[in-house]
Design a protein around this motif. Sequence first.
Motif, PDB file in Angstrom:
ATOM      1  N   ILE A 162       0.852  -1.182   0.000  1.00 40.44           N
ATOM      2  CA  ILE A 162       0.000   0.000   0.000  1.00 40.44           C
ATOM      3  C   ILE A 162       0.891   1.236   0.000  1.00 40.44           C
ATOM      4  CG2 ILE A 162      -1.740   1.342   1.235  1.00 40.44           C
ATOM      5  CD1 ILE A 162      -2.922  -1.218   2.262  1.00 40.44           C
ATOM      6  N   SER A 163       0.877   1.943  -1.111  1.00 43.66           N
ATOM      7  CA  SER A 163       1.563   3.225  -1.216  1.00 43.66           C
ATOM      8  C   SER A 163       0.508   4.305  -1.066  1.00 43.66           C
ATOM      9  CB  SER A 163       2.261   3.346  -2.566  1.00 43.66           C
ATOM     10  OG  SER A 163       3.113   2.241  -2.786  1.00 43.66           O
ATOM     11  N   ARG A 164       0.938   5.450  -0.515  1.00 50.21           N
ATOM     12  CA  ARG A 164      -0.097   6.472  -0.308  1.00 50.21           C
ATOM     13  C   ARG A 164       0.537   7.832  -0.095  1.00 50.21           C
ATOM     14  NH1 ARG A 164       3.176   5.415   3.942  1.00 50.21           N
ATOM     15  NH2 ARG A 164       2.353   5.981   5.988  1.00 50.21           N
ATOM     16  N   LYS A 165      -0.264   8.828  -0.416  1.00 47.74           N
ATOM     17  CA  LYS A 165       0.039  10.170   0.049  1.00 47.74           C
ATOM     18  C   LYS A 165      -0.299  10.211   1.533  1.00 47.74           C
ATOM     19  CE  LYS A 165      -0.824  12.574  -4.334  1.00 47.74           C
ATOM     20  NZ  LYS A 165       0.508  13.186  -4.453  1.00 47.74           N
ATOM     21  N   PHE A 166       0.602  10.758   2.345  1.00 46.44           N
ATOM     22  CA  PHE A 166       0.405  10.743   3.787  1.00 46.44           C
ATOM     23  C   PHE A 166      -0.912  11.419   4.157  1.00 46.44           C
ATOM     24  CE2 PHE A 166       0.946  12.390   8.090  1.00 46.44           C
ATOM     25  CZ  PHE A 166       1.373  11.250   8.754  1.00 46.44           C
ATOM     26  N   GLY A 167      -1.712  10.717   4.963  1.00 44.82           N
ATOM     27  CA  GLY A 167      -3.012  11.238   5.361  1.00 44.82           C
ATOM     28  C   GLY A 167      -4.151  10.776   4.482  1.00 44.82           C
ATOM     29  N   ALA A 168      -3.848   9.930   3.479  1.00 42.90           N
ATOM     30  CA  ALA A 168      -4.898   9.410   2.607  1.00 42.90           C
ATOM     31  C   ALA A 168      -5.558   8.172   3.195  1.00 42.90           C
ATOM     32  CB  ALA A 168      -4.344   9.105   1.218  1.00 42.90           C
TER      33      ALA A 168
ATOM     34  N   LEU B 251      -3.098   4.941  -2.707  1.00 42.49           N
ATOM     35  CA  LEU B 251      -4.160   5.805  -2.197  1.00 42.49           C
ATOM     36  C   LEU B 251      -3.781   7.260  -2.427  1.00 42.49           C
ATOM     37  CD1 LEU B 251      -5.171   4.218   1.242  1.00 42.49           C
ATOM     38  CD2 LEU B 251      -5.927   3.622  -1.067  1.00 42.49           C
ATOM     39  N   ILE B 252      -4.726   8.026  -2.932  1.00 47.40           N
ATOM     40  CA  ILE B 252      -4.497   9.445  -3.159  1.00 47.40           C
ATOM     41  C   ILE B 252      -5.622  10.258  -2.520  1.00 47.40           C
ATOM     42  CG2 ILE B 252      -3.240   9.055  -5.314  1.00 47.40           C
ATOM     43  CD1 ILE B 252      -5.789   9.877  -6.835  1.00 47.40           C
ATOM     44  N   ASN B 253      -5.347  11.535  -2.302  1.00 48.08           N
ATOM     45  CA  ASN B 253      -6.353  12.464  -1.818  1.00 48.08           C
ATOM     46  C   ASN B 253      -5.745  13.855  -1.867  1.00 48.08           C
ATOM     47  OD1 ASN B 253      -8.629  13.652  -0.511  1.00 48.08           O
ATOM     48  ND2 ASN B 253      -8.976  11.745   0.626  1.00 48.08           N
ATOM     49  N   SER B 254      -6.567  14.888  -1.733  1.00 47.36           N
ATOM     50  CA  SER B 254      -6.072  16.263  -1.776  1.00 47.36           C
ATOM     51  C   SER B 254      -5.332  16.601  -0.485  1.00 47.36           C
ATOM     52  CB  SER B 254      -7.227  17.235  -1.968  1.00 47.36           C
ATOM     53  OG  SER B 254      -8.051  17.252  -0.805  1.00 47.36           O
ATOM     54  N   PHE B 255      -4.497  17.622  -0.538  1.00 48.53           N
ATOM     55  CA  PHE B 255      -3.775  18.074   0.652  1.00 48.53           C
ATOM     56  C   PHE B 255      -4.758  18.449   1.753  1.00 48.53           C
ATOM     57  CE2 PHE B 255      -1.996  21.496   3.249  1.00 48.53           C
ATOM     58  CZ  PHE B 255      -0.809  20.914   3.683  1.00 48.53           C
TER      59      PHE B 255
ATOM     60  N   LEU C 137       1.836   1.741 -12.300  1.00 46.43           N
ATOM     61  CA  LEU C 137       2.613   0.893 -11.389  1.00 46.43           C
ATOM     62  C   LEU C 137       1.735   0.010 -10.515  1.00 46.43           C
ATOM     63  CD1 LEU C 137       5.241   3.479 -10.048  1.00 46.43           C
ATOM     64  CD2 LEU C 137       5.665   1.638 -11.686  1.00 46.43           C
ATOM     65  N   TYR C 138       0.438   0.289 -10.482  1.00 43.47           N
ATOM     66  CA  TYR C 138      -0.424  -0.303  -9.458  1.00 43.47           C
ATOM     67  C   TYR C 138      -1.559  -1.123 -10.067  1.00 43.47           C
ATOM     68  CZ  TYR C 138       2.145   3.163  -6.832  1.00 43.47           C
ATOM     69  OH  TYR C 138       3.164   3.901  -6.279  1.00 43.47           O
ATOM     70  N   HIS C 139      -2.001  -2.095  -9.288  1.00 44.08           N
ATOM     71  CA  HIS C 139      -3.188  -2.853  -9.674  1.00 44.08           C
ATOM     72  C   HIS C 139      -4.452  -2.038  -9.423  1.00 44.08           C
ATOM     73  CE1 HIS C 139      -0.195  -6.057  -9.080  1.00 44.08           C
ATOM     74  NE2 HIS C 139      -0.943  -6.803  -9.863  1.00 44.08           N
ATOM     75  N   LEU C 140      -4.389  -1.188  -8.400  1.00 39.60           N
ATOM     76  CA  LEU C 140      -5.578  -0.462  -7.984  1.00 39.60           C
ATOM     77  C   LEU C 140      -5.176   0.901  -7.435  1.00 39.60           C
ATOM     78  CD1 LEU C 140      -8.685  -0.744  -7.479  1.00 39.60           C
ATOM     79  CD2 LEU C 140      -8.107  -1.646  -5.209  1.00 39.60           C
ATOM     80  N   VAL C 141      -5.799   1.962  -7.940  1.00 39.05           N
ATOM     81  CA  VAL C 141      -5.594   3.315  -7.433  1.00 39.05           C
ATOM     82  C   VAL C 141      -6.922   3.796  -6.861  1.00 39.05           C
ATOM     83  CG1 VAL C 141      -4.942   5.689  -7.970  1.00 39.05           C
ATOM     84  CG2 VAL C 141      -3.813   3.787  -9.147  1.00 39.05           C
ATOM     85  N   ILE C 142      -6.902   4.226  -5.606  1.00 34.90           N
ATOM     86  CA  ILE C 142      -8.132   4.618  -4.922  1.00 34.90           C
ATOM     87  C   ILE C 142      -8.019   6.059  -4.446  1.00 34.90           C
ATOM     88  CG2 ILE C 142      -9.687   4.142  -2.995  1.00 34.90           C
ATOM     89  CD1 ILE C 142      -8.656   1.260  -3.008  1.00 34.90           C
ATOM     90  N   ASN C 143      -8.979   6.872  -4.844  1.00 34.28           N
ATOM     91  CA  ASN C 143      -9.075   8.244  -4.354  1.00 34.28           C
ATOM     92  C   ASN C 143      -9.983   8.219  -3.127  1.00 34.28           C
ATOM     93  OD1 ASN C 143      -9.516  10.929  -3.836  1.00 34.28           O
ATOM     94  ND2 ASN C 143     -10.019  11.487  -5.941  1.00 34.28           N
ATOM     95  N   THR C 144      -9.378   8.360  -1.946  1.00 36.83           N
ATOM     96  CA  THR C 144     -10.171   8.244  -0.720  1.00 36.83           C
ATOM     97  C   THR C 144     -11.044   9.468  -0.458  1.00 36.83           C
ATOM     98  OG1 THR C 144      -8.233   8.968   0.573  1.00 36.83           O
ATOM     99  CG2 THR C 144      -8.618   6.592   0.370  1.00 36.83           C
ATOM    100  N   ALA C 145     -10.958  10.463  -1.328  1.00 36.42           N
ATOM    101  CA  ALA C 145     -11.915  11.559  -1.265  1.00 36.42           C
ATOM    102  C   ALA C 145     -13.264  11.119  -1.837  1.00 36.42           C
ATOM    103  CB  ALA C 145     -11.387  12.764  -2.035  1.00 36.42           C
ATOM    104  N   ARG C 146     -13.231  10.130  -2.708  1.00 39.37           N
ATOM    105  CA  ARG C 146     -14.438   9.658  -3.368  1.00 39.37           C
ATOM    106  C   ARG C 146     -14.858   8.258  -2.933  1.00 39.37           C
ATOM    107  NH1 ARG C 146     -15.846  12.734  -7.816  1.00 39.37           N
ATOM    108  NH2 ARG C 146     -14.350  14.337  -8.426  1.00 39.37           N
ATOM    109  N   VAL C 147     -13.912   7.497  -2.421  1.00 40.20           N
ATOM    110  CA  VAL C 147     -14.194   6.115  -2.011  1.00 40.20           C
ATOM    111  C   VAL C 147     -13.955   5.978  -0.515  1.00 40.20           C
ATOM    112  CG1 VAL C 147     -13.592   3.691  -2.339  1.00 40.20           C
ATOM    113  CG2 VAL C 147     -13.467   5.274  -4.277  1.00 40.20           C
ATOM    114  N   PRO C 148     -14.989   5.742   0.283  1.00 29.18           N
ATOM    115  CA  PRO C 148     -14.802   5.564   1.730  1.00 29.18           C
ATOM    116  C   PRO C 148     -13.877   4.389   2.027  1.00 29.18           C
ATOM    117  CG  PRO C 148     -17.126   5.818   1.175  1.00 29.18           C
ATOM    118  CD  PRO C 148     -16.398   5.637  -0.120  1.00 29.18           C
TER     119      PRO C 148
END
Length: 205
Positions: free
Chosen positions: A6-12, A128-132, A178-189
């Motif tokens: 699991i790679s992520r932007k910190f806080g995502a 996992l991605i999300n806005s600052f 690079l990933y099997h799955l990219v999840i925007n946690t702003a849109r996906v709980p």
Amino acid sequence: MAVITISRKFGAGGKTLGERVAKRLGYTFADEDIVQKIAELARVSSGWVESVEKEAGGRLSRIINKMVSKPLVDRILKDERGYIDEQIYLDYLVVLISHMAEEGNVVILGRGSQYILSDMPEAYHVLLINSFENRVRFIMAHYNMTEQRAAQLVRVNDKRRANLYHKLSKQDYDQPELYHLVINTARVPLEDAERLVVQMVNPEA
């Protein structure tokens, strides 16, 4: 015996998701344990051995302890003075993550694991991605911090993440290819993110 990175932007929500997925699948969750074990093997702090045993526990502790017999670790451990630099840290990182992956049934949080295990067929890579702004709010809510402190923490960890990948000579760490799955946690709980990851790895879970 699958492996999930699991790679992520910190806080995502990467740590929260990793813990939930590991619990759901009965996997080991590897996060701070990796850094603690590296410190122990490199003899940079005598007090970290007890911390590793307490925090790592069970199967993860047994997995990582096998590394002591490896040639790379043996070479470094010959220096009784205790020493670590960036290259030794990266060497240990590759060895530890690779062997945890060989054992399987593990969720590994960050630390370039998507690159280290890029050629492993049983490894699934999630980003996992999300806005600052949303990441700051997540840290405030989950760690009881002020907005100023949370924003500072997000910035510091974003910089640390970029620095690690720079040391690994990688610049494309947020590229979806690079990933099997990219999840925007702003849109996906996170509840739905957990379900997506689990179904990807084990449709019957």
